[in-house]
Design a protein around this motif. Structure first.
Motif, PDB file in Angstrom:
ATOM      1  N   ARG A   1       9.545   1.988   9.378  1.00 51.99           N
ATOM      2  CA  ARG A   1       9.584   0.573   9.732  1.00 51.99           C
ATOM      3  C   ARG A   1      10.730   0.267  10.700  1.00 51.99           C
ATOM      4  NH1 ARG A   1       8.919  -1.955   3.614  1.00 51.99           N
ATOM      5  NH2 ARG A   1       6.784  -1.169   3.252  1.00 51.99           N
TER       6      ARG A   1
ATOM      7  N   TYR B   1      -2.155  -4.734   1.548  1.00 50.12           N
ATOM      8  CA  TYR B   1      -1.706  -4.911   2.924  1.00 50.12           C
ATOM      9  C   TYR B   1      -2.605  -5.891   3.680  1.00 50.12           C
ATOM     10  CZ  TYR B   1       1.261  -0.752   2.280  1.00 50.12           C
ATOM     11  OH  TYR B   1       2.201   0.154   1.849  1.00 50.12           O
ATOM     12  N   THR B   2      -3.904  -5.795   3.453  1.00 51.86           N
ATOM     13  CA  THR B   2      -4.837  -6.673   4.176  1.00 51.86           C
ATOM     14  C   THR B   2      -4.597  -8.139   3.840  1.00 51.86           C
ATOM     15  OG1 THR B   2      -6.470  -6.280   2.428  1.00 51.86           O
ATOM     16  CG2 THR B   2      -6.652  -4.943   4.422  1.00 51.86           C
TER      17      THR B   2
ATOM     18  N   SER C   1       5.998 -10.001  -0.060  1.00 51.27           N
ATOM     19  CA  SER C   1       4.806  -9.404  -0.674  1.00 51.27           C
ATOM     20  C   SER C   1       4.994  -9.284  -2.182  1.00 51.27           C
ATOM     21  CB  SER C   1       4.546  -8.025  -0.074  1.00 51.27           C
ATOM     22  OG  SER C   1       5.690  -7.212  -0.193  1.00 51.27           O
TER      23      SER C   1
ATOM     24  N   MET D   1       3.614  -5.823   8.785  1.00 49.24           N
ATOM     25  CA  MET D   1       2.158  -5.905   8.855  1.00 49.24           C
ATOM     26  C   MET D   1       1.715  -6.532  10.173  1.00 49.24           C
ATOM     27  SD  MET D   1       0.800  -4.535   6.115  1.00 49.24           S
ATOM     28  CE  MET D   1       2.016  -3.287   6.583  1.00 49.24           C
TER      29      MET D   1
ATOM     30  N   LEU E   1      -2.693  -0.414   8.698  1.00 50.68           N
ATOM     31  CA  LEU E   1      -1.669  -1.094   7.902  1.00 50.68           C
ATOM     32  C   LEU E   1      -0.911  -0.163   6.954  1.00 50.68           C
ATOM     33  CD1 LEU E   1      -3.449  -4.491   7.136  1.00 50.68           C
ATOM     34  CD2 LEU E   1      -2.028  -3.855   9.100  1.00 50.68           C
ATOM     35  N   PRO E   2      -1.569   0.798   6.275  1.00 56.36           N
ATOM     36  CA  PRO E   2      -0.813   1.745   5.438  1.00 56.36           C
ATOM     37  C   PRO E   2       0.156   2.548   6.306  1.00 56.36           C
ATOM     38  CG  PRO E   2      -3.139   1.808   4.894  1.00 56.36           C
ATOM     39  CD  PRO E   2      -3.014   1.006   6.151  1.00 56.36           C
TER      40      PRO E   2
ATOM     41  N   ARG F   1       2.273  -4.024  13.044  1.00 51.56           N
ATOM     42  CA  ARG F   1       1.249  -2.978  13.092  1.00 51.56           C
ATOM     43  C   ARG F   1      -0.073  -3.525  13.623  1.00 51.56           C
ATOM     44  NH1 ARG F   1       3.042   1.669  11.026  1.00 51.56           N
ATOM     45  NH2 ARG F   1       0.956   2.540  10.802  1.00 51.56           N
TER      46      ARG F   1
ATOM     47  N   LEU G   1       8.292  -6.536   4.931  1.00 51.97           N
ATOM     48  CA  LEU G   1       6.929  -6.015   4.898  1.00 51.97           C
ATOM     49  C   LEU G   1       5.916  -6.958   5.538  1.00 51.97           C
ATOM     50  CD1 LEU G   1       4.909  -3.850   4.215  1.00 51.97           C
ATOM     51  CD2 LEU G   1       4.833  -4.702   1.852  1.00 51.97           C
TER      52      LEU G   1
END
Length: 202
Positions: free
Chosen positions: A173, A122-123, A85, A156, A166-167, A159, A152
């Motif tokens: 984690r 995140y999206t 990311s 994502m 997502l947040p 989740r 990360l």
């Protein structure tokens, strides 16, 4: 309905004596321990019906994918959708009492942890990871695929698979170094997912 499995592998430990947030920066390679982790995880795929292997372009991921390629007899397909990311704090020390995030000049980037305001949304991370997964699923239809990526981006996907927002709190984690998150699809429908740590204890 045809069943396809897509395995998401996180890279092994990185040599990072300065404890920097390396993000997408070049020239961060696996440590000796990281190479051992990669070899152990690669061995866990021996005998599996894997027909497609792809990896992020960053060195630590390519180095993690190399022993997997050797075990499976496959070529590594480099897929930029699997990259780490984006993060504005790349190159800084961000943990411990010497963290540069204590400097007020950085605080303007931390106003919205739900997006997050300090990096790639995140999206958008999930969108590109799902694109990579869809490609792998198509390439390996009826078989298995391995995608080697970063913490990360894999979180994502985890989740999303669990139907969670997502947040999140990074401390929650569950995506350790050289771990494997496996997604089972029937056609294009996700049926189940699982998590394993073949390199645990190294």
């Amino acid at each position: 309905m045809v069943e396809t499995v897509v395995h998401l592998v996180r890279h092994g430990e990185v040599h990072n004596p300065q404890k920097l947030l390396y993000g997408r920066l070049p020239d961060f390679h696996l440590s000796a321990r990281g190479r051992s982790m990669a070899a152990r995880t690669a061995a866990s795929f021996e005998g599996k019906d894997v027909t497609y292997l792809a990896a992020s372009p960053l060195e630590r991921v390519q180095e993690t994918a190399t022993p997997i390629a050797e075990v499976l007899g496959l070529e590594i397909q480099t897929d930029r959708d699997l990259i780490e990311s984006g993060n504005i704090f790349e190159g800084l020390r961000t943990k411990g009492w010497r963290s540069q995030l204590f400097n007020p000049i950085r605080w303007r980037h931390m106003v919205n942890p739900l997006k997050p305001s300090w990096g790639e949304p995140y999206t958008e991370i999930l969108e590109r990871m799902r694109r990579a997964i869809d490609k792998a699923r198509a390439e390996a239809e009826g078989h298995e695929a391995v995608l080697v990526s970063h913490q990360l981006p894999i979180v994502m996907v985890q989740r999303w698979a669990q139907g969670k927002s997502l947040p999140h709190n990074p401390a929650t984690r569950k995506c350790d170094l050289a771990s494997v998150t496996s997604l089972v699809f029937e056609g294009d429908t996700l049926k189940s997912w699982s998590y394993a740590e073949p390199a645990k204890g190294i």
